[in-house]
Design a protein around this motif. Structure first.
Motif, short mmCIF file in Angstrom:
data_model
loop_
_atom_site.label_atom_id
_atom_site.label_comp_id
_atom_site.label_asym_id
_atom_site.label_seq_id
_atom_site.Cartn_x
_atom_site.Cartn_y
_atom_site.Cartn_z
N ARG A 38 0.65 -1.22 0.07
CA ARG A 38 0.08 0.10 -0.13
C ARG A 38 0.84 1.09 -0.11
NH1 ARG A 38 -4.65 0.82 4.50
NH2 ARG A 38 -6.01 -0.49 3.02
N LEU A 439 -9.96 0.14 -0.30
CA LEU A 439 -9.60 1.49 -0.28
C LEU A 439 -8.44 1.87 -1.05
CD1 LEU A 439 -10.20 4.03 1.41
CD2 LEU A 439 -8.10 3.53 2.70
N THR A 440 -7.41 1.10 -1.48
CA THR A 440 -6.29 1.24 -2.48
C THR A 440 -6.69 1.41 -3.62
OG1 THR A 440 -4.78 0.09 -0.87
CG2 THR A 440 -4.06 0.64 -3.09
N HIS A 443 -8.64 4.47 -4.42
CA HIS A 443 -7.58 5.90 -4.68
C HIS A 443 -6.89 5.70 -6.01
CE1 HIS A 443 -3.82 7.89 -3.70
NE2 HIS A 443 -4.70 8.79 -2.81
N ASN A 446 -9.29 7.08 -8.48
CA ASN A 446 -9.81 8.52 -8.51
C ASN A 446 -8.68 9.36 -7.78
OD1 ASN A 446 -12.97 8.32 -8.23
ND2 ASN A 446 -12.27 6.51 -7.27
N LYS A 447 -7.41 9.03 -8.15
CA LYS A 447 -6.40 9.87 -7.65
C LYS A 447 -6.05 11.23 -8.01
CE LYS A 447 -2.92 7.79 -11.05
NZ LYS A 447 -1.99 6.84 -11.14
N LEU A 450 -8.12 13.15 -5.50
CA LEU A 450 -8.16 12.96 -3.94
C LEU A 450 -6.69 12.99 -3.77
CD1 LEU A 450 -10.32 9.36 -3.73
CD2 LEU A 450 -10.82 11.64 -3.08
N SER A 452 -3.91 11.83 -0.20
CA SER A 452 -3.09 10.89 0.10
C SER A 452 -4.04 9.92 1.04
CB SER A 452 -2.01 11.18 0.85
OG SER A 452 -2.10 11.85 1.91
N ILE A 453 -3.83 8.70 1.09
CA ILE A 453 -4.57 7.55 1.94
C ILE A 453 -3.83 7.79 3.40
CG2 ILE A 453 -4.60 5.29 2.63
CD1 ILE A 453 -4.78 4.84 -0.44
N ASN A 496 -9.76 4.02 8.19
CA ASN A 496 -9.01 4.47 7.13
C ASN A 496 -9.45 5.55 6.51
OD1 ASN A 496 -7.43 2.13 7.60
ND2 ASN A 496 -8.37 0.94 6.15
N ILE A 498 -9.12 8.90 3.23
CA ILE A 498 -8.36 9.46 2.12
C ILE A 498 -8.65 11.01 2.06
CG2 ILE A 498 -8.09 9.67 -0.38
CD1 ILE A 498 -9.25 7.03 -0.93
N LYS A 501 -7.42 16.99 -1.39
CA LYS A 501 -6.40 17.51 -2.04
C LYS A 501 -5.74 18.39 -1.34
CE LYS A 501 -5.39 15.83 -6.22
NZ LYS A 501 -4.14 15.08 -6.54
#
Length: 579
Positions: A38, A439-440, A443, A446-447, A450, A452-453, A496, A498, A501
């Protein structure tokens, strides 16, 4: 020795031990091993993939002679980056020894105990034990799909099963570097295998020992006190957590500060009768009351109790679907092959500048959406009605006890339950256990939108009643996605997030963890400290005692990356870890 000569000499020696095919030095080939599942990652001088216990030993001899850092790595499925390098600031090159080719499992006493080699997996153990009517300490895990037996022990993995506690043993075979810099092999398996290291390792690998060579010392092969500990629902301490001094012993909890060749652990009978109950409620207090009742008044402890918040349910349904379908349709044996295929696809895609990173995840996500809804109707109905979902597994006499309790409890309390069919039980458990990777995936997909995790693995005190998190407004406004799930009987929660930005996830995490300190919570609960958490004093002292020259997995838990535990000067500190 010049750097060039060092590089040529050590590479040549490692190749002579394991072969050219299994000695990786090109960065694109080492990257799948030097990057975390991760998070986390760094550069490795080499990755070697030995095919026998003796080859591991010879690789270690070469590495100690060359004065490099060694990271012992199994499945590399951890969530805190604890089995890979982490950034720079190391004073020596790093060699990763991947053990996954060495996956033997040997049965002792008709399967009541087993010896698991360094690369053996929980999935493999489950299949090995079935004909004997036994099962492993841990079953399929939320984050550790494909996880190794030895990795579970070394990382204090908690597991879901409330009767058995964290993965633990006092019987193992390992190598360590002494204060004088000497590599030594320690055989505490309780099996007479000889005296010379290569003789010991060869005899174990070939199983040339006889029944008379197997002793049954008064050493634990599991945490056989946990079932009593978890019942104390009024205690003001957590039932289990990573740096619990009770369960730091040689390989157990060593976090790669030893080179562990094999562990000897207990197994458990498969229940004759088994029933899963699916529970839904909108009131966290209702769940807490059920938890306290079941732990403190039931004659028969439930097997497990897995919690999912509705947000986790939805994220897992969409972004864990491909993992669910692979396991459901092809079986757990296919998971290691899937991970290997993903690594290969990403390695080749990484050579093409126009290809997105994590291409395999993107491809699998789109493919999964071609399949129909994979969850049963009764679960879906509960998702529409309830915010909190609890999957309670019971066995033998505990089935009738739980059925009677739930029927009576919901006469007067908000919520409902149903007894799952065998198929519904499998679906519910699998849906919960693919949550960790979902969740990863969210992310990855949709990075661009978004931040960071940020993950938290926390154990609340056994007497905590306000377990469900309500974030302060100043933190809530910084979070884009929240995901709550966990092992509810143990009060172990995976919380957890996210970030939006531009938000500093480390600062937010520090703020949240400070509030847990005030409540007597412990973290991490069941994941290794990795490079996400600072090792607390008991754990730090254990690491230093176990690995006095800091030769193995240097820097774990925010500790020194330098030989003999030296510290960097102030201007060079800052590992990125935080409390």
């Amino acid at each position: 020795m010049t750097d060039t000569n060092f590089s040529l000499d050590l590479a040549a020696e490692l190749k002579a031990i394991v072969g050219n095919q299994y000695t990786l030095t090109d960065e694109d080939k080492t990257k799948p091993y030097s990057q975390g599942f991760r998070l986390g990652g760094g550069k490795a001088y080499a990755v070697v993939r030995p095919g026998s216990l003796v080859e591991i030993w010879k690789c270690l001899q070469a590495c100690v002679k060359a004065d490099v850092i060694v990271i012992m790595q199994a499945a590399n499925t951890g969530l805190t980056g604890g089995s890979t390098p982490n950034g720079a600031d190391y004073d020596r090159p790093i060699v990763i020894i991947s053990t996954m080719r060495i996956d033997d499992i040997q049965l002792l006493d008709q399967g009541k105990q087993i010896v698991g080699f360094a690369g053996s997996t929980l999935f493999g153990l489950e299949d090995t034990l079935k004909p004997y009517g036994r099962q492993p300490h841990s079953v399929i895990g939320s984050s550790c799909i494909g996880a190794s037996i030895v990795g579970g022990v070394c990382n204090n993995s908690g597991g879901a099963l409330v009767q058995r506690g964290p993965a633990y043993t006092e019987m193992s075979l390992f190598a360590q570097v002494t204060q004088d810099g000497e590599l030594q092999l320690v055989n505490n398996l309780g099996i007479e295998l000889g005296s010379d290291p290569e003789e010991i390792l060869t005899n174990l690998q070939n199983k040339t020992y006889q029944e008379k060579d197997v002793q049954f010392p008064e050493k634990r092969g599991s945490d056989n006190e946990y079932h009593e500990r978890i019942r104390d629902v009024d205690a003001d301490t957590p039932s289990r957590f990573n740096n619990d001094p009770r369960r730091l012993y040689e390989a157990s909890g060593c976090a790669g500060k030893l080179a562990v060749f094999a562990v000897r652990i207990d197994t458990f009978p498969i229940p004759e009768k088994y029933q899963v109950f699916y529970i839904g409620t909108n009131d966290p207090a209702v769940m807490e009351q059920m938890r306290r009742d079941m732990l403190s008044t039931f004659k028969n402890l439930p097997v497990s109790g897995e919690y999912m918040h509705s947000s986790s349910y939805d994220i897992s349904k969409k972004y864990g679907k491909d993992s669910y379908l692979v396991i459901d349709k092809l079986g757990t044996k296919y998971i290691p092959k899937m991970f290997a295929l993903k690594r290969t696809v990403d390695r080749w895609a990484g050579k093409l500048k126009f290809m997105p990173s994590k291409f395999s995840d993107i491809m699998m996500q789109y493919a999964s959406q071609l399949f129909p809804n994979h969850l049963p109707k009764r679960m879906e109905d509960f998702r529409e009605k309830y915010e909190h979902h609890w999957i309670v597994e019971t066995s033998n006499n505990g089935v009738a006890e739980a059925q009677a309790y739930l029927e009576n409890f919901f006469k007067d309390n908000e919520g409902d339950f149903f007894a799952c069919t065998k198929r519904e039980a499998d679906q519910a458990i699998l849906h919960r256990f693919v949550t960790g990777g979902a969740l990863t995936r969210l992310h990855v997909m949709n990075k661009k939108k978004l931040g960071s995790i940020m993950t938290i693995d926390v154990a609340f005190p056994r007497n905590e009643r306000d377990w469900f998190e309500e974030l302060p407004e100043d933190i809530e406004e910084k979070v884009a996605v929240k995901m709550y799930y966990g092992h509810f009987f143990c009060h172990v929660m995976h919380q957890n997030y996210i970030m939006k930005k531009g938000v500093d996830a480390k600062a937010v995490k520090k703020q949240i963890l400070s509030s847990y300190d005030a409540r007597g919570a412990e973290y991490p609960a069941e994941h290794n400290v990795g490079h996400e958490y600072v090792a607390k004093p008991a754990l730090r002292e254990f690491y230093q005692k176990t690995d006095p020259t800091n030769s193995f997995n240097s820097g774990i838990g925010g500790t020194s990356k330098l030989k003999n535990w030296q510290e960097l000067s102030d201007e060079h500190t800052g590992c990125g870890c935080h409390q």
